[in-house]
Design a protein around this motif. Structure first.
Motif, PDB file in Angstrom:
ATOM      1  N   GLY A 187       0.823  -1.207   0.000  1.00 18.53           N
ATOM      2  CA  GLY A 187       0.000   0.000   0.000  1.00 18.53           C
ATOM      3  C   GLY A 187       0.857   1.257   0.000  1.00 18.53           C
ATOM      4  N   ALA A 188       1.942   1.225   0.790  1.00 22.13           N
ATOM      5  CA  ALA A 188       2.864   2.370   0.831  1.00 22.13           C
ATOM      6  C   ALA A 188       3.554   2.547  -0.522  1.00 22.13           C
ATOM      7  CB  ALA A 188       3.893   2.185   1.946  1.00 22.13           C
ATOM      8  N   ASP A 189       3.823   1.455  -1.216  1.00 27.47           N
ATOM      9  CA  ASP A 189       4.410   1.537  -2.551  1.00 27.47           C
ATOM     10  C   ASP A 189       3.435   2.209  -3.516  1.00 27.47           C
ATOM     11  OD1 ASP A 189       6.459   0.948  -4.534  1.00 27.47           O
ATOM     12  OD2 ASP A 189       5.086  -0.599  -5.286  1.00 27.47           O
ATOM     13  N   ALA A 190       2.153   1.862  -3.422  1.00 30.40           N
ATOM     14  CA  ALA A 190       1.131   2.506  -4.256  1.00 30.40           C
ATOM     15  C   ALA A 190       1.040   3.991  -3.924  1.00 30.40           C
ATOM     16  CB  ALA A 190      -0.224   1.823  -4.056  1.00 30.40           C
ATOM     17  N   TYR A 191       1.109   4.328  -2.641  1.00 28.41           N
ATOM     18  CA  TYR A 191       1.071   5.725  -2.193  1.00 28.41           C
ATOM     19  C   TYR A 191       2.227   6.518  -2.818  1.00 28.41           C
ATOM     20  CZ  TYR A 191       1.368   9.645   1.120  1.00 28.41           C
ATOM     21  OH  TYR A 191       1.440  10.890   1.690  1.00 28.41           O
ATOM     22  N   ARG A 192       3.434   5.940  -2.779  1.00 27.00           N
ATOM     23  CA  ARG A 192       4.602   6.612  -3.369  1.00 27.00           C
ATOM     24  C   ARG A 192       4.453   6.749  -4.881  1.00 27.00           C
ATOM     25  NH1 ARG A 192       7.005   3.597   0.732  1.00 27.00           N
ATOM     26  NH2 ARG A 192       7.378   1.812  -0.612  1.00 27.00           N
ATOM     27  N   ALA A 193       3.977   5.695  -5.546  1.00 25.95           N
ATOM     28  CA  ALA A 193       3.808   5.730  -7.009  1.00 25.95           C
ATOM     29  C   ALA A 193       2.779   6.789  -7.400  1.00 25.95           C
ATOM     30  CB  ALA A 193       3.385   4.352  -7.525  1.00 25.95           C
ATOM     31  N   HIS A 194       1.722   6.931  -6.613  1.00 26.19           N
ATOM     32  CA  HIS A 194       0.709   7.952  -6.882  1.00 26.19           C
ATOM     33  C   HIS A 194       1.314   9.344  -6.731  1.00 26.19           C
ATOM     34  CE1 HIS A 194      -3.083  10.234  -5.680  1.00 26.19           C
ATOM     35  NE2 HIS A 194      -3.311   9.853  -6.919  1.00 26.19           N
ATOM     36  N   GLY A 195       2.103   9.545  -5.692  1.00 29.80           N
ATOM     37  CA  GLY A 195       2.774  10.836  -5.498  1.00 29.80           C
ATOM     38  C   GLY A 195       3.728  11.157  -6.629  1.00 29.80           C
ATOM     39  N   GLU A 196       4.468  10.139  -7.097  1.00 26.89           N
ATOM     40  CA  GLU A 196       5.398  10.344  -8.217  1.00 26.89           C
ATOM     41  C   GLU A 196       4.647  10.699  -9.495  1.00 26.89           C
ATOM     42  OE1 GLU A 196       7.626   6.708  -8.309  1.00 26.89           O
ATOM     43  OE2 GLU A 196       8.648   7.179  -6.414  1.00 26.89           O
ATOM     44  N   MET A 197       3.478  10.071  -9.706  1.00 20.06           N
ATOM     45  CA  MET A 197       2.672  10.380 -10.886  1.00 20.06           C
ATOM     46  C   MET A 197       2.226  11.839 -10.847  1.00 20.06           C
ATOM     47  SD  MET A 197      -1.044   8.918 -12.033  1.00 20.06           S
ATOM     48  CE  MET A 197      -1.851  10.047 -10.894  1.00 20.06           C
ATOM     49  N   SER A 244       3.663  14.312  -9.174  1.00 16.58           N
ATOM     50  CA  SER A 244       4.847  15.178  -9.332  1.00 16.58           C
ATOM     51  C   SER A 244       5.234  15.306 -10.798  1.00 16.58           C
ATOM     52  CB  SER A 244       6.027  14.622  -8.539  1.00 16.58           C
ATOM     53  OG  SER A 244       5.788  14.755  -7.161  1.00 16.58           O
ATOM     54  N   ALA A 245       5.219  14.179 -11.517  1.00 21.06           N
ATOM     55  CA  ALA A 245       5.571  14.206 -12.939  1.00 21.06           C
ATOM     56  C   ALA A 245       4.568  15.050 -13.723  1.00 21.06           C
ATOM     57  CB  ALA A 245       5.616  12.783 -13.498  1.00 21.06           C
ATOM     58  N   PHE A 246       3.287  14.930 -13.377  1.00 21.39           N
ATOM     59  CA  PHE A 246       2.251  15.726 -14.046  1.00 21.39           C
ATOM     60  C   PHE A 246       2.497  17.213 -13.813  1.00 21.39           C
ATOM     61  CE2 PHE A 246      -1.854  17.962 -13.712  1.00 21.39           C
ATOM     62  CZ  PHE A 246      -2.326  17.779 -14.997  1.00 21.39           C
ATOM     63  N   TYR A 247       2.744  17.603 -12.556  1.00 23.60           N
ATOM     64  CA  TYR A 247       2.953  19.019 -12.254  1.00 23.60           C
ATOM     65  C   TYR A 247       4.274  19.532 -12.820  1.00 23.60           C
ATOM     66  CZ  TYR A 247      -1.277  18.981  -9.556  1.00 23.60           C
ATOM     67  OH  TYR A 247      -2.592  18.874  -9.199  1.00 23.60           O
ATOM     68  N   ASP A 248       5.280  18.680 -12.929  1.00 23.96           N
ATOM     69  CA  ASP A 248       6.528  19.085 -13.583  1.00 23.96           C
ATOM     70  C   ASP A 248       6.269  19.413 -15.058  1.00 23.96           C
ATOM     71  OD1 ASP A 248       7.939  18.754 -11.237  1.00 23.96           O
ATOM     72  OD2 ASP A 248       8.832  16.829 -11.811  1.00 23.96           O
ATOM     73  N   ARG A 249       5.447  18.591 -15.720  1.00 19.83           N
ATOM     74  CA  ARG A 249       5.101  18.851 -17.120  1.00 19.83           C
ATOM     75  C   ARG A 249       4.312  20.146 -17.253  1.00 19.83           C
ATOM     76  NH1 ARG A 249       2.196  13.980 -19.555  1.00 19.83           N
ATOM     77  NH2 ARG A 249       2.091  15.374 -21.335  1.00 19.83           N
ATOM     78  N   LEU A 250       3.389  20.385 -16.312  1.00 23.46           N
ATOM     79  CA  LEU A 250       2.631  21.630 -16.350  1.00 23.46           C
ATOM     80  C   LEU A 250       3.549  22.835 -16.185  1.00 23.46           C
ATOM     81  CD1 LEU A 250      -0.702  21.253 -14.319  1.00 23.46           C
ATOM     82  CD2 LEU A 250      -0.419  21.660 -16.763  1.00 23.46           C
TER      83      LEU A 250
END
Length: 145
Positions: free
Chosen positions: A102-112, A114-120
């Motif tokens: 579950g913590a791995d999913a939490y981190r992956a969601h946060g990374e997703m 972050s990547a979206f906002y970096d692109r923005l």
């Protein structure tokens, strides 16, 4: 516009809302957790990696009923992503926390995100981002009325 046709901005906003609705309905893979629905990953995100959260507090955080939280938590527990434990200080209190998966999913969601906002940020100026954020706040307030 007095011709009776919707303004171009309204059409674009409608299309944006449809795109967001599609994104919010499709399961996505988050780390080793496999495919999760938006409701499941948002529940994982709301639980976070802290000391755990009570079921009632989670329902409040998500803005849904305790019954709905119970259903989502049951699914997440069956997938091995969330665990329940008795609260040390609250009689009959059930503390929810994330498993390692579950913590791995939490981190992956946060990374997703972050990547979206970096692109923005790469696509807009600081001024455009500030205007966009102000518009989102105003639109949200308007829709909450």
């Amino acid at each position: 516009n007095t011709s009776g046709k919707p303004q171009e901005g309204s059409l674009r906003l409608g299309r944006l809302m449809m795109q967001l609705r599609r994104l919010e309905s499709a399961p996505r893979v988050f780390g080793s957790a496999g495919a999760l629905t938006p409701g499941e990953i948002h529940t994982i995100d709301a639980i976070g990696t802290g000391e755990g959260i009570l079921m009632g507090a989670l329902a409040d955080r998500l803005g849904i009923t305790k019954g709905a939280v119970t259903q989502i938590v049951d699914r997440l527990e069956a997938k091995g992503l969330v665990k329940r434990s008795p609260h040390p200080n609250v009689r009959r209190g059930v503390l929810l926390s994330l498993t390692e998966t579950g913590a791995d999913a939490y981190r992956a969601h946060g990374e997703m995100h972050s990547a979206f906002y970096d692109r923005l940020r790469a696509s807009f100026t600081e001024e455009e981002i500030a205007i966009f954020e102000k518009c989102v706040v105003k639109l949200s307030e308007f829709l909450s009325e």
